[in-house]
Design an enzyme around this catalytic site. Sequence first.
Site, PDB file in Angstrom:
ATOM      1  N   GLU A 158       1.072  -1.192  -0.026  1.00 24.79           N
ATOM      2  CA  GLU A 158       0.207   0.063   0.280  1.00 24.79           C
ATOM      3  C   GLU A 158       0.779   1.348  -0.065  1.00 24.79           C
ATOM      4  OE1 GLU A 158      -2.614   0.372   3.389  1.00 24.79           O
ATOM      5  OE2 GLU A 158      -3.879   1.748   2.754  1.00 24.79           O
ATOM      6  N   GLU A 252     -11.688   2.451   5.264  1.00 22.02           N
ATOM      7  CA  GLU A 252     -11.294   2.163   6.048  1.00 22.02           C
ATOM      8  C   GLU A 252     -11.215   4.038   7.075  1.00 22.02           C
ATOM      9  OE1 GLU A 252      -6.496   1.220   7.628  1.00 22.02           O
ATOM     10  OE2 GLU A 252      -6.960   2.399   5.316  1.00 22.02           O
TER      11      GLU A 252
HETATM   12  C1  LER Z   1      -3.565   1.163   6.739  1.00 24.88           C
HETATM   13  O1  LER Z   1      -4.661   0.585   5.576  1.00 24.88           O
HETATM   14  C2  LER Z   1      -2.830   2.274   5.970  1.00 24.88           C
HETATM   15  O2  LER Z   1      -3.802   2.628   5.044  1.00 24.88           O
HETATM   16  C3  LER Z   1      -2.076   3.457   6.818  1.00 24.88           C
HETATM   17  O3  LER Z   1      -2.074   4.694   6.209  1.00 24.88           O
HETATM   18  C4  LER Z   1      -1.613   2.879   8.305  1.00 24.88           C
HETATM   19  O4  LER Z   1      -1.440   1.870   7.636  1.00 24.88           O
HETATM   20 MN    MN Z   2      -5.006   2.096   3.991  1.00 21.90          MN
END
Ligand code: LER
Ligand code: MN
Length: 284
Positions: A158, A252
């Site tokens: 990510e 999220e």
């Molecule tokens: C987690 O998915 C994320 O977006 C980060 O800010 C922290 O791991």
């Molecule tokens: Mn994230």
Amino acid sequence: MPLALVVSLGATTFDAVAMQDGWAALDRVAVLGFDGVELAVRDPREVDGARLRDHCARLGLPVVAIGTGQAYLHEGLALAAPEAGIRRAASERLRQHIGLASILNAIPGAPPAGVQVIVGLIRGKAGEARARAETWLREGLRPVLDAAGEAGVGVVIEPVNRYETDFLNTVEETVAVIERMGPPHLGVLADTFHMNIEEASIEESLRRAAPYLRHVHVADSNRRAPGLGHLDFRRILETLQEVGYRGYLSAETLPYPDPEGAARQTVDYLRSLQAAISGRRRIS
Ligand code: LER
Ligand code: MN
């Protein structure tokens, strides 16, 4: 595109998780109308995977991804840490996450490329030595990817914004690492909150990520639920459709105004946008 919500199985200091009361949250996520759930898990050895699999299967709630950042935030595990022992422990922990993913992959409705184990903050920081950090990242990920391949699950890196790490902030940098390592079990997780900070164009970067795109985190510009900030989610959803993304949209977000309110806003807003987009398609 199906919707998921991030739930933490244990209490955490990480703030962008709408619900963190673990098993109790799972029932509410199903009732709220999500198609799946993403679990944030610090240490998979503390989780009864078979019981969790059976519980989620009964709820009709596939686990779509497993977040690992709590192992970094609460224990300091990092793939690119200068200390060899910490690097080894991070790699070993991620293999535990793969083990849990392989159990949960049996729940009907798992993503096309299998449950995705997320390499977010657990990659660590690069400091002065960017090339060395990438070498360590690749060394640590190699056995994790082998285990993922055997288990039929995936690993996604990510891109995370500069205020949280100095290592792999953009889609371009992340795709370059993936191309050097070689897919197929390694892909990209695109998070709209981080992209809003780092990418010149969210849509162009989604197109760049497309061949490797296996998971998407949605949050608005302020990390509240979609629709509560100034991101153009209609364009984002249209772009994801255009590039043929078939995975989940996993929310999220901050628990704003409260956990249920954030979850409801996510479902209501994204479903209404999806309906508007498919209505327009039918007319034209
Ligand atoms: C987690 O998915 C994320 O977006 C980060 O800010 C922290 O791991
Ligand atoms: Mn994230």
